[in-house]
Motif scaffolding. Sequence first.
Motif, PDB file in Angstrom:
ATOM      1  N   UNK A   3     -39.785 -38.294  13.683  1.00  0.00           N
ATOM      2  CA  UNK A   3     -40.178 -37.752  15.046  1.00  0.00           C
ATOM      3  C   UNK A   3     -40.864 -36.713  14.781  1.00  0.00           C
ATOM      4  N   UNK A   4     -42.143 -36.370  15.129  1.00  0.00           N
ATOM      5  CA  UNK A   4     -42.807 -35.005  15.067  1.00  0.00           C
ATOM      6  C   UNK A   4     -43.230 -34.784  16.608  1.00  0.00           C
ATOM      7  N   UNK A   5     -43.443 -33.317  16.598  1.00  0.00           N
ATOM      8  CA  UNK A   5     -43.662 -32.740  18.043  1.00  0.00           C
ATOM      9  C   UNK A   5     -44.960 -32.066  18.128  1.00  0.00           C
ATOM     10  N   UNK A   6     -45.523 -31.741  17.109  1.00  0.00           N
ATOM     11  CA  UNK A   6     -46.798 -31.052  17.084  1.00  0.00           C
ATOM     12  C   UNK A   6     -47.903 -31.750  15.916  1.00  0.00           C
ATOM     13  N   UNK A   7     -49.065 -31.577  16.363  1.00  0.00           N
ATOM     14  CA  UNK A   7     -50.317 -32.142  15.725  1.00  0.00           C
ATOM     15  C   UNK A   7     -50.363 -31.585  14.375  1.00  0.00           C
ATOM     16  N   UNK A   8     -49.912 -30.774  13.923  1.00  0.00           N
ATOM     17  CA  UNK A   8     -49.948 -30.024  12.513  1.00  0.00           C
ATOM     18  C   UNK A   8     -49.052 -31.164  11.652  1.00  0.00           C
ATOM     19  N   UNK A   9     -47.922 -31.270  11.892  1.00  0.00           N
ATOM     20  CA  UNK A   9     -46.995 -32.335  11.278  1.00  0.00           C
ATOM     21  C   UNK A   9     -47.454 -33.647  11.377  1.00  0.00           C
ATOM     22  N   UNK A  10     -47.870 -34.024  12.520  1.00  0.00           N
ATOM     23  CA  UNK A  10     -48.502 -35.568  12.816  1.00  0.00           C
ATOM     24  C   UNK A  10     -49.476 -35.811  11.592  1.00  0.00           C
ATOM     25  N   UNK A  31     -43.462 -43.433  27.929  1.00  0.00           N
ATOM     26  CA  UNK A  31     -42.103 -43.619  27.701  1.00  0.00           C
ATOM     27  C   UNK A  31     -41.192 -44.406  28.776  1.00  0.00           C
ATOM     28  N   UNK A  32     -40.036 -44.312  29.054  1.00  0.00           N
ATOM     29  CA  UNK A  32     -39.360 -45.174  29.780  1.00  0.00           C
ATOM     30  C   UNK A  32     -39.529 -46.675  29.303  1.00  0.00           C
ATOM     31  N   UNK A  33     -39.320 -46.894  28.078  1.00  0.00           N
ATOM     32  CA  UNK A  33     -39.864 -48.106  27.413  1.00  0.00           C
ATOM     33  C   UNK A  33     -39.110 -49.296  27.782  1.00  0.00           C
ATOM     34  N   UNK A  34     -39.924 -50.327  27.844  1.00  0.00           N
ATOM     35  CA  UNK A  34     -39.287 -51.653  28.124  1.00  0.00           C
ATOM     36  C   UNK A  34     -39.766 -52.960  27.003  1.00  0.00           C
ATOM     37  N   UNK A  38     -42.345 -52.543  23.521  1.00  0.00           N
ATOM     38  CA  UNK A  38     -42.035 -53.092  22.122  1.00  0.00           C
ATOM     39  C   UNK A  38     -42.847 -54.002  21.430  1.00  0.00           C
ATOM     40  N   UNK A  39     -43.287 -54.938  22.508  1.00  0.00           N
ATOM     41  CA  UNK A  39     -44.258 -56.022  22.063  1.00  0.00           C
ATOM     42  C   UNK A  39     -45.751 -55.363  21.453  1.00  0.00           C
ATOM     43  N   UNK A  79     -36.437 -43.393  21.898  1.00  0.00           N
ATOM     44  CA  UNK A  79     -36.665 -43.376  20.509  1.00  0.00           C
ATOM     45  C   UNK A  79     -35.759 -44.256  19.707  1.00  0.00           C
ATOM     46  N   UNK A  80     -34.629 -44.494  20.294  1.00  0.00           N
ATOM     47  CA  UNK A  80     -33.816 -45.684  19.664  1.00  0.00           C
ATOM     48  C   UNK A  80     -34.356 -46.950  19.589  1.00  0.00           C
ATOM     49  N   UNK A  81     -35.106 -47.361  20.783  1.00  0.00           N
ATOM     50  CA  UNK A  81     -35.756 -48.505  20.821  1.00  0.00           C
ATOM     51  C   UNK A  81     -36.904 -48.752  19.770  1.00  0.00           C
ATOM     52  N   UNK A  82     -37.628 -47.502  19.601  1.00  0.00           N
ATOM     53  CA  UNK A  82     -38.908 -47.447  18.650  1.00  0.00           C
ATOM     54  C   UNK A  82     -38.386 -47.644  17.143  1.00  0.00           C
TER      55      UNK A  82
END
Length: 283
Positions: A3-10, A31-34, A38-39, A79-82
């Motif tokens: 998991x990254x939060x900024x463009x530089x790390x991405x 977000x609020x994934x369903x 996931x598909x 994040x858990x689902x991903x």
Amino acid sequence: MQTVNNVAELRQTIRQWRQAGHSIGFVPTMGNLHAGHIRLVETAKTRADKVVASIFVNPTQFGPNEDFDSYPRTESQDAEKLAACGADLLFLPGVAEIYPQASQTRVSVAGLSALHCGASRPGHFDGVALVVCKLLNMVQPDCLLMGEKDFQQLALIRQMVADLNIPVTVQGVATVREADGLAMSSRNGYLTEPQRQAAPALYRALIAARDKLLAGAADYRAVEDSAKHALQAAGFNVDYFSVCRSVDLQPAWPGDAELVVLAAAKLGATRLIDNVYFCVPSA
């Protein structure tokens, strides 16, 4: 999953993947994934070596009286689902990372942005185009996966990618539905129990319209009006119900072969969208 939060790390991670010869698939979400999200990730895994998913509730695509502040934010569960479905990296930026300063640049797809959802949500698709353009520049994927539930959004992004020569393949993924036909959506959670029971009528109206057209109905506007009346009787406030050419989302007429029936309607305060697309056999 990283998991990254900024463009530089991405970009650092993606650079390493590129150096290793990996291809990259990208699934942008709010977000609020369903199961529909996931598909998308699962499909991306069949198209690319590495899969990036993003979660960003984009303020520029919400109107002043829409649900930006109340939009469900469930990052930990997402994040858990991903991770469980095999995403390799979650890009989870804040608003300041995506919009670090007052943006002077706008991205707008003329024509498509003003139709259907764009007519009742002015500025919405400009916000969508801007954030997707920015995310594509940040991730630089080989393929972009988007759901077909928002058929207009998918068409608009395809047009933007073609017009701006963005080197990415855009792939639509079929709508995932509940057992009763309701298209999965992050906003379905807003529905009360009686509204949830009524909601599948939207898909049934789309299927009924499709079947009339396939059976040879020649008055497309009458098909639209019949569906609107049925939905109003079921408790919906109909925004639009439109039989369109799938190529440009303009009104379809007898003789057009590739069609999409687009619909948006509210149950209470909850706005639902759905569609069916199909080919009418030549006579």
